[in-house]
Each structure stands twice: as structure tokens, then as C-alpha cells.
Design a protein around this motif. Sequence first.
Motif, PDB file in Angstrom:
ATOM      1  N   ASP A   1       0.832  -1.207   0.000  1.00 26.03           N
ATOM      2  CA  ASP A   1       0.000   0.000   0.000  1.00 26.03           C
ATOM      3  C   ASP A   1       0.865   1.253   0.000  1.00 26.03           C
ATOM      4  OD1 ASP A   1      -2.468   1.366   0.111  1.00 26.03           O
ATOM      5  OD2 ASP A   1      -2.231   1.671   2.256  1.00 26.03           O
ATOM      6  N   ASP A   2       1.946   1.228   0.770  1.00 29.73           N
ATOM      7  CA  ASP A   2       2.864   2.375   0.777  1.00 29.73           C
ATOM      8  C   ASP A   2       3.508   2.560  -0.589  1.00 29.73           C
ATOM      9  OD1 ASP A   2       2.269   2.759   3.426  1.00 29.73           O
ATOM     10  OD2 ASP A   2       4.026   1.662   4.166  1.00 29.73           O
ATOM     11  N   SER A   3       3.891   1.434  -1.222  1.00 30.91           N
ATOM     12  CA  SER A   3       4.505   1.519  -2.545  1.00 30.91           C
ATOM     13  C   SER A   3       3.522   2.083  -3.574  1.00 30.91           C
ATOM     14  CB  SER A   3       4.989   0.139  -2.989  1.00 30.91           C
ATOM     15  OG  SER A   3       5.958  -0.367  -2.097  1.00 30.91           O
ATOM     16  N   ILE A   4       2.267   1.628  -3.480  1.00 29.24           N
ATOM     17  CA  ILE A   4       1.241   2.138  -4.408  1.00 29.24           C
ATOM     18  C   ILE A   4       1.027   3.629  -4.183  1.00 29.24           C
ATOM     19  CG2 ILE A   4      -1.213   2.022  -4.974  1.00 29.24           C
ATOM     20  CD1 ILE A   4      -1.064  -0.990  -4.395  1.00 29.24           C
ATOM     21  N   GLY A   5       1.028   4.057  -2.909  1.00 27.39           N
ATOM     22  CA  GLY A   5       0.861   5.477  -2.611  1.00 27.39           C
ATOM     23  C   GLY A   5       2.000   6.314  -3.187  1.00 27.39           C
ATOM     24  N   ARG A   6       3.221   5.808  -3.037  1.00 28.07           N
ATOM     25  CA  ARG A   6       4.366   6.537  -3.606  1.00 28.07           C
ATOM     26  C   ARG A   6       4.291   6.573  -5.129  1.00 28.07           C
ATOM     27  NH1 ARG A   6       7.123   3.759   0.627  1.00 28.07           N
ATOM     28  NH2 ARG A   6       7.717   2.102  -0.821  1.00 28.07           N
ATOM     29  N   ALA A   7       3.891   5.438  -5.735  1.00 20.25           N
ATOM     30  CA  ALA A   7       3.766   5.410  -7.201  1.00 20.25           C
ATOM     31  C   ALA A   7       2.689   6.374  -7.673  1.00 20.25           C
ATOM     32  CB  ALA A   7       3.440   3.986  -7.655  1.00 20.25           C
ATOM     33  N   ARG A   8       1.586   6.462  -6.903  1.00 17.68           N
ATOM     34  CA  ARG A   8       0.514   7.386  -7.270  1.00 17.68           C
ATOM     35  C   ARG A   8       1.021   8.838  -7.222  1.00 17.68           C
ATOM     36  NH1 ARG A   8      -2.842   5.992  -3.674  1.00 17.68           N
ATOM     37  NH2 ARG A   8      -3.989   4.445  -4.880  1.00 17.68           N
ATOM     38  N   LYS A   9       1.809   9.153  -6.211  1.00 16.56           N
ATOM     39  CA  LYS A   9       2.365  10.497  -6.123  1.00 16.56           C
ATOM     40  C   LYS A   9       3.299  10.807  -7.297  1.00 16.56           C
ATOM     41  CE  LYS A   9       2.130  10.798  -1.078  1.00 16.56           C
ATOM     42  NZ  LYS A   9       2.927  10.903   0.189  1.00 16.56           N
ATOM     43  N   VAL A  10       4.115   9.813  -7.670  1.00  9.73           N
ATOM     44  CA  VAL A  10       5.036  10.004  -8.804  1.00  9.73           C
ATOM     45  C   VAL A  10       4.258  10.218 -10.095  1.00  9.73           C
ATOM     46  CG1 VAL A  10       6.792   8.861 -10.217  1.00  9.73           C
ATOM     47  CG2 VAL A  10       6.920   8.724  -7.719  1.00  9.73           C
ATOM     48  N   LEU A  11       3.199   9.388 -10.298  1.00  7.63           N
ATOM     49  CA  LEU A  11       2.394   9.542 -11.512  1.00  7.63           C
ATOM     50  C   LEU A  11       1.699  10.904 -11.541  1.00  7.63           C
ATOM     51  CD1 LEU A  11       0.788   5.988 -11.766  1.00  7.63           C
ATOM     52  CD2 LEU A  11       2.549   6.960 -13.248  1.00  7.63           C
TER      53      LEU A  11
ATOM     54  N   SER B   1       2.772  13.647 -10.146  1.00 15.45           N
ATOM     55  CA  SER B   1       3.808  14.648 -10.442  1.00 15.45           C
ATOM     56  C   SER B   1       4.181  14.640 -11.914  1.00 15.45           C
ATOM     57  CB  SER B   1       5.040  14.368  -9.582  1.00 15.45           C
ATOM     58  OG  SER B   1       6.082  15.255  -9.884  1.00 15.45           O
ATOM     59  N   MET B   2       4.304  13.428 -12.488  1.00 17.11           N
ATOM     60  CA  MET B   2       4.626  13.329 -13.913  1.00 17.11           C
ATOM     61  C   MET B   2       3.513  13.913 -14.766  1.00 17.11           C
ATOM     62  SD  MET B   2       6.326   9.526 -14.018  1.00 17.11           S
ATOM     63  CE  MET B   2       6.476   9.562 -15.799  1.00 17.11           C
ATOM     64  N   SER B   3       2.256  13.681 -14.363  1.00 13.19           N
ATOM     65  CA  SER B   3       1.130  14.226 -15.130  1.00 13.19           C
ATOM     66  C   SER B   3       1.144  15.756 -15.098  1.00 13.19           C
ATOM     67  CB  SER B   3      -0.176  13.685 -14.553  1.00 13.19           C
ATOM     68  OG  SER B   3      -1.281  14.249 -15.207  1.00 13.19           O
ATOM     69  N   ARG B   4       1.451  16.298 -13.915  1.00  3.66           N
ATOM     70  CA  ARG B   4       1.518  17.754 -13.821  1.00  3.66           C
ATOM     71  C   ARG B   4       2.643  18.314 -14.686  1.00  3.66           C
ATOM     72  NH1 ARG B   4       0.756  18.439  -7.258  1.00  3.66           N
ATOM     73  NH2 ARG B   4      -1.482  17.884  -7.198  1.00  3.66           N
ATOM     74  N   ARG B   5       3.762  17.653 -14.685  1.00  4.59           N
ATOM     75  CA  ARG B   5       4.879  18.107 -15.505  1.00  4.59           C
ATOM     76  C   ARG B   5       4.540  18.031 -16.991  1.00  4.59           C
ATOM     77  NH1 ARG B   5      10.119  15.280 -12.520  1.00  4.59           N
ATOM     78  NH2 ARG B   5       9.973  16.492 -10.556  1.00  4.59           N
ATOM     79  N   ALA B   6       3.836  16.969 -17.399  1.00  2.18           N
ATOM     80  CA  ALA B   6       3.450  16.833 -18.809  1.00  2.18           C
ATOM     81  C   ALA B   6       2.507  17.963 -19.216  1.00  2.18           C
ATOM     82  CB  ALA B   6       2.787  15.473 -19.031  1.00  2.18           C
ATOM     83  N   MET B   7       1.552  18.287 -18.343  1.00  4.47           N
ATOM     84  CA  MET B   7       0.642  19.391 -18.652  1.00  4.47           C
ATOM     85  C   MET B   7       1.400  20.709 -18.750  1.00  4.47           C
ATOM     86  SD  MET B   7      -2.432  18.309 -19.086  1.00  4.47           S
ATOM     87  CE  MET B   7      -3.315  19.858 -18.906  1.00  4.47           C
ATOM     88  N   THR B   8       2.356  20.891 -17.819  1.00  7.58           N
ATOM     89  CA  THR B   8       3.159  22.125 -17.869  1.00  7.58           C
ATOM     90  C   THR B   8       3.963  22.201 -19.152  1.00  7.58           C
ATOM     91  OG1 THR B   8       3.322  22.083 -15.458  1.00  7.58           O
ATOM     92  CG2 THR B   8       4.885  23.470 -16.634  1.00  7.58           C
ATOM     93  N   ASN B   9       4.563  21.084 -19.566  1.00  2.37           N
ATOM     94  CA  ASN B   9       5.347  21.057 -20.809  1.00  2.37           C
ATOM     95  C   ASN B   9       4.469  21.355 -22.029  1.00  2.37           C
ATOM     96  OD1 ASN B   9       7.680  20.460 -19.402  1.00  2.37           O
ATOM     97  ND2 ASN B   9       7.434  18.232 -19.642  1.00  2.37           N
TER      98      ASN B   9
END
Length: 241
Positions: free
Chosen positions: A195-205, A207-215
Motif C-alpha cells: 500500500d505504501d509503494s502504491i501510494g508513492r507510485a501514485r504520487k510520482v504519476l 507529479s509526472m502528469s503535472r509536468r506533462a501538462m506544464t510542458n
Amino acid sequence: MSSMFDSYEREYCDLSTGISRKTQTLSSLSAAEKDPKLQEIQADVAEAKALITRMDLEARSLPVAAKTPLLAKLREYKEDLNKLKRDMTKAAATGVNDEARDELLSRAELGSSLPGFRLFKLLDVSDGPSSSSTSAGQRERLLQTHEQLNMTGDRIRQGKQTLLETEELGVSILQDLHKQRETISHAREHLHDADDSIGRARKVLTSMSRRAMTNKLILALIIMLLLASIGIIIYFKVIKN
């Protein structure tokens, strides 16, 4: 402290008190009343031993700081259980010996009227029809008493064997349950880790989605600037021409 250990401890204390009370009344019972009462006490002793085993397993599953005082308590409970067993055996033997002594005393009183004869002579030498009848009655009662004692001993041995088999089965079941509990605990820990790993992966995804929108926004802004620049250049060229 473990709440499960506390529950087992309360059950053991109540059971120990009940065993002590039953044992105190055992020596005053007759042979017919004593056998079922003795079996009842033996069953309670087996249950008390099973509770101690459960407390032992529960205590050993705890951290060292919590485990040490509980193991000290367990040693006291084991000594208490051994004392209960000794008291039960003593009370049972006392009752049997009292009945045998009473029978022998009745024979001794009868033989005291025949000086010069030993007690066993009363069973072999008769002084008329009355003496022969009395001797035969005494022999019959002694044989019946001996047979009852043998039957009681056999039932006690059978009950003890049954209790030992039940105890072994109970210990085996408790060990299996303890292993299953450890397995469930490990699985729960793995689930928490996952569950902790999934939570960290969700945060990374995220963040990546926000960066893609910014780009994408930056790229769109650059394209608009380029188009505006091209438009301005074309406009000035047309005016100059």
C-alpha cells in the motif's frame, strides 16, 4: 500487555480456584462419588494446562520488553498447576486408603476376640457356623472392595490417557494457530508495504502528469510566439514591398 493474555490469565485463575475447591471435597467422598469428581478435576487440570500453553504462545509472540514479565508470571502459574496436581493425587489417595483402613479395622476388631490367632487366620479357621458365615462375609466384602479399587484405577488410567491425547491434540492445534497468526501478520505487513509503494507510485504519476501538462502549455506558448513572429515578419515584408 496483550489483551488475549489477560483473558487467558483470568480464565486460568478462575479455573485454579475451582480445582482447589473441588480437591478439598474429594477426600470426604465415597468411592462411588469420588470417581466422577476425580475425572471432573482431571479435566479441569487438563484445561488449565492448555490455558498455560496458550499464554506461553501469546507471551512469546510479544516484544522482549513485554514478554519478560509475562514469562515470569507463567513460571508461577506452572508451579501452581503442579501443586494442584499434587493436592489432587494426595486427596484421591487419602480417600482410597481411608476406606481400606476402615475395612481392615473392622477385621481387626473381629479378630481381637480370638487371642492367639493372626488376622488372616480369621479367614481360614472357623469356630462354628456363625464364625464361618462372618468370615465368608468379610472375604466377600474385601474382594468387592479390591475389585472396585481396581476398576477405579483402570478408569483413572484411561481418563489420564484420554486427557494426554487431548492435550497433545490441543497443543498441536494451538501451534498451528500460532503459525497461521504469524503468517497473517506477515501478510498484513506485506500489504502495508504494498500500500505504501502504491501510494508513492501514485504520487510520482501525479507529479509526472503535472509536468506533462506544464510542458504542453509551454510548448503551446512557444508555438504561438513563433506564429506571431512569422506573422510580424511577413507583415513588414509586405508593407516594405
